[in-house]
Design a protein around this motif. Sequence first.
Motif, short mmCIF file in Angstrom:
data_model
loop_
_atom_site.label_atom_id
_atom_site.label_comp_id
_atom_site.label_asym_id
_atom_site.label_seq_id
_atom_site.Cartn_x
_atom_site.Cartn_y
_atom_site.Cartn_z
N PHE A 197 0.81 -1.22 0.00
CA PHE A 197 0.00 0.00 0.00
C PHE A 197 0.85 1.27 0.00
N ALA A 198 2.17 1.13 0.12
CA ALA A 198 3.03 2.30 0.34
C ALA A 198 2.88 3.36 -0.75
N ALA A 199 2.92 2.93 -2.02
CA ALA A 199 2.86 3.91 -3.11
C ALA A 199 1.56 4.70 -3.07
N HIS A 200 0.45 4.00 -2.88
CA HIS A 200 -0.85 4.68 -2.82
C HIS A 200 -0.91 5.60 -1.60
N ALA A 201 -0.33 5.14 -0.50
CA ALA A 201 -0.35 5.94 0.73
C ALA A 201 0.34 7.28 0.52
N PHE A 202 1.52 7.25 -0.09
CA PHE A 202 2.25 8.51 -0.30
C PHE A 202 1.56 9.38 -1.35
N ASP A 203 0.81 8.76 -2.28
CA ASP A 203 0.05 9.53 -3.25
C ASP A 203 -1.04 10.36 -2.57
N THR A 204 -1.52 9.92 -1.42
CA THR A 204 -2.56 10.66 -0.71
C THR A 204 -1.98 11.85 0.06
N GLY A 205 -0.66 11.97 0.08
CA GLY A 205 -0.05 13.08 0.82
C GLY A 205 0.38 12.70 2.22
N ALA A 206 0.45 11.41 2.53
CA ALA A 206 0.86 10.97 3.87
C ALA A 206 2.27 11.43 4.18
N VAL A 207 2.52 11.77 5.44
CA VAL A 207 3.84 12.19 5.88
C VAL A 207 4.79 11.00 5.98
N ASP A 208 4.26 9.84 6.40
CA ASP A 208 5.10 8.66 6.54
C ASP A 208 4.24 7.41 6.45
N PHE A 209 4.92 6.26 6.39
CA PHE A 209 4.27 4.97 6.20
C PHE A 209 5.02 3.96 7.06
N LEU A 210 4.36 3.42 8.08
CA LEU A 210 5.00 2.49 9.01
C LEU A 210 4.48 1.07 8.78
N ILE A 211 5.41 0.13 8.84
CA ILE A 211 5.06 -1.28 8.66
C ILE A 211 4.99 -1.95 10.03
N LYS A 212 3.89 -2.69 10.27
CA LYS A 212 3.76 -3.46 11.50
C LYS A 212 4.66 -4.69 11.45
N PRO A 213 5.20 -5.13 12.57
CA PRO A 213 5.14 -4.45 13.87
C PRO A 213 6.07 -3.24 13.89
N VAL A 214 5.55 -2.12 14.36
CA VAL A 214 6.30 -0.86 14.34
C VAL A 214 7.41 -0.90 15.37
N ARG A 215 8.62 -0.57 14.94
CA ARG A 215 9.74 -0.46 15.86
C ARG A 215 9.79 0.95 16.44
N PHE A 216 10.23 1.06 17.69
CA PHE A 216 10.22 2.36 18.37
C PHE A 216 11.10 3.38 17.64
N ALA A 217 12.28 2.97 17.20
CA ALA A 217 13.18 3.90 16.50
C ALA A 217 12.53 4.43 15.22
N ARG A 218 11.81 3.56 14.53
CA ARG A 218 11.15 3.99 13.29
C ARG A 218 9.99 4.93 13.60
N LEU A 219 9.29 4.69 14.70
CA LEU A 219 8.20 5.58 15.13
C LEU A 219 8.75 6.96 15.48
N GLU A 220 9.89 6.99 16.17
CA GLU A 220 10.51 8.28 16.49
C GLU A 220 10.83 9.06 15.21
N MET A 221 11.28 8.36 14.19
CA MET A 221 11.59 9.02 12.92
C MET A 221 10.33 9.61 12.29
N ALA A 222 9.23 8.85 12.36
CA ALA A 222 7.96 9.34 11.81
C ALA A 222 7.49 10.58 12.56
N VAL A 223 7.61 10.56 13.88
CA VAL A 223 7.20 11.72 14.70
C VAL A 223 8.06 12.93 14.33
N ALA A 224 9.36 12.71 14.13
CA ALA A 224 10.25 13.81 13.75
C ALA A 224 9.84 14.40 12.41
N ARG A 225 9.42 13.56 11.48
CA ARG A 225 8.97 14.06 10.18
C ARG A 225 7.70 14.89 10.33
#
Length: 258
Positions: A88-116
């Motif tokens: 779903f990543a390509a479609h997700a970014f087409d909608t204007g999403a800031v980020d796209f996280l894959i489950k299970p979400v890792r804490f370090a990756r979540l921090e990166m998304a929050v920073a974005r």
Amino acid sequence: MKVIVCDDEFLAVERLERMLSRIDDIVIAGSAQNGRDALALIAEHAPDALFLDIEMPALDGFDVVEALAADPNVAPPLIVFVTAFPQFAAHAFDTGAVDFLIKPVRFARLEMAVARVRDVIDQRDARRRLADLAGQLSALRAEGNDNVGGANEIWVHRRAERIRVDLDAVELVRAEGEYVRLFVGEQSFLHRASIGSIAARLDPGRFMRVHRSYVVRLDLIAKIRRKTAGGYSLLLVGGEEIPLGRLYRADLLRHAQG
């Protein structure tokens, strides 16, 4: 930063909320397990960001984004999609999403998304401040041009509008930091100026500086009150009470006597 979490799996919501709570300056305004509840929470709390699952019954994540885009009365949050399906990543970014996280979400990756998300908010706020400043400069230029003809008026900036205010119609001026608030009938207008500069443009036969923070139209003063603890105050015709400063007291008392 205020966020909402939406996922139809309760354990996924709980896990993501637990990780978000470990990040500084994050406020979790609520959580939902379906798209309809998420839309209701967004309308109620106006979050900065929405962590949104894609695969959900009834309204999926993409449906939620479309509903937000179609509603002019709701300020849409920034979207971070969270899903177990990377296709779903390509479609997700087409909608204007800031980020796209894959489950299970890792804490370090979540921090990166929050920073974005924070970066986008900072850029958006900077653009808004720049637009406000441009509006103020335009208003000042217009004010300068309009005053060439001698009209006693100013242009004030309010959101996306510039409003002409007749200074002769002002009833009360109150200093608010680097601004003044001009009271005209049932309305009030915030204008970036010193109270001294506004007082200098008002008719001295009709207006008087009565305090370092107040200028009042003289015909609106109903009473001059002496306080039991010392000092004076003014009761205006509409019932409002304002202070009378010691430095301005003698001039007003002379006016009242003569």
